[in-house]
Design an enzyme around this catalytic site. Sequence first.
Site, PDB file in Angstrom:
ATOM      1  N   HIS A  97       0.828  -1.216   0.000  1.00  0.00           N
ATOM      2  CA  HIS A  97       0.000   0.000   0.000  1.00  0.00           C
ATOM      3  C   HIS A  97       0.854   1.255   0.000  1.00  0.00           C
ATOM      4  CE1 HIS A  97       0.786   0.718   4.289  1.00  0.00           C
ATOM      5  NE2 HIS A  97       0.399  -0.515   4.569  1.00  0.00           N
ATOM      6  N   CYS A 105       2.806  -4.851   6.877  1.00  0.00           N
ATOM      7  CA  CYS A 105       2.505  -4.654   5.456  1.00  0.00           C
ATOM      8  C   CYS A 105       3.746  -4.169   4.713  1.00  0.00           C
ATOM      9  CB  CYS A 105       1.366  -3.650   5.292  1.00  0.00           C
ATOM     10  SG  CYS A 105      -0.237  -4.275   5.822  1.00  0.00           S
TER      11      CYS A 105
END
Length: 174
Positions: A97, A105
Amino acid sequence: MEVFFRLLKTNRSLELWARNQGDAAFRLLHAYPLAATSGTLGPKRRAGDGQVPEGFYHLDRFNPGSAYHLSLGLDYPNNDDILATGLADPGGDIFVHGSDVTVGCLPLTNAGIEEVYLLAVAARAAGQSSIGVHIFPFPLTENELLRRAASPHVAFWRGLQLGYAYFEAHHCPQ
């Protein structure tokens, strides 16, 4: 066009590989630096551990409305992760992202995720049904594994080594 993503944690960048449909090998198009990292070398084994997973994954979600600009979801946990965690909750919702925030992440700059996201969308629109994402702790060569022989993760990393070596030799995932 087809795309493939590979991450070596120690390099702190996401590699974007691409090939024309029908070509045997992928070519490295660009390496996008991670905007932040979390965890240490080793696989993700439980919810909240802050670890980035290691292993062989696929994109399973495109999220244009992400709170982190744009995001591409990984199919974590996969069957291998579930087997390895036993009864523990392995966590989930691992994404590539935008932004510079992470707790497991793979954040890229907003400009980086825009390029990666658009190329993944274009590959999917061109007929690529499965977009692979391989995540390794470091180059899984024999020398690198020997340097880390005392790690409790060596057996796990040796299990990933065949896939790493195949891609290095053929520039195509197994």
